[in-house]
Design a protein around this motif. Structure first.
Motif: not given
Length: 74
Positions: A1-14, A24-25, A60-72
């Motif tokens: 299950m991959n719930n990680i947004p695409e690399k093209t999203r501007t939030e990554w650069q920001s 980050l938790e 790779k660690y999508s489950l472990a970073v899920k809450s951080d992804m929601n914040k970002i």
């Protein structure tokens, strides 16, 4: 299950350019983001390389970073 947004999203650069302020938790993600920010600032890697590195870690660690992804990416 991959719930990680695409690399093209501007939030990554920001995130790597300190344009968004988020506490980050996940410790590993926090350390990698800090290390990558320094590498970009010191011109050791490009911004795109940094985004790819952090994105790959999150995929790779999508489950472990899920809450951080929601914040970002809300």
């Amino acid at each position: 299950m991959n719930n990680i947004p695409e690399k093209t999203r501007t939030e990554w650069q920001s995130l790597l350019l300190d344009k968004i302020d988020v506490k980050l938790e996940n410790f590993v993600l926090q350390m990698q983001v800090d290390q990558t920010k320094r590498a970009i600032q010191n011109s050791k890697i490009s911004l795109d390389e940094g985004v790819s590195k952090i994105h790959a870690l999150c995929v790779k660690y999508s489950l472990a970073v899920k809450s951080d992804m929601n914040k970002i990416f809300n």
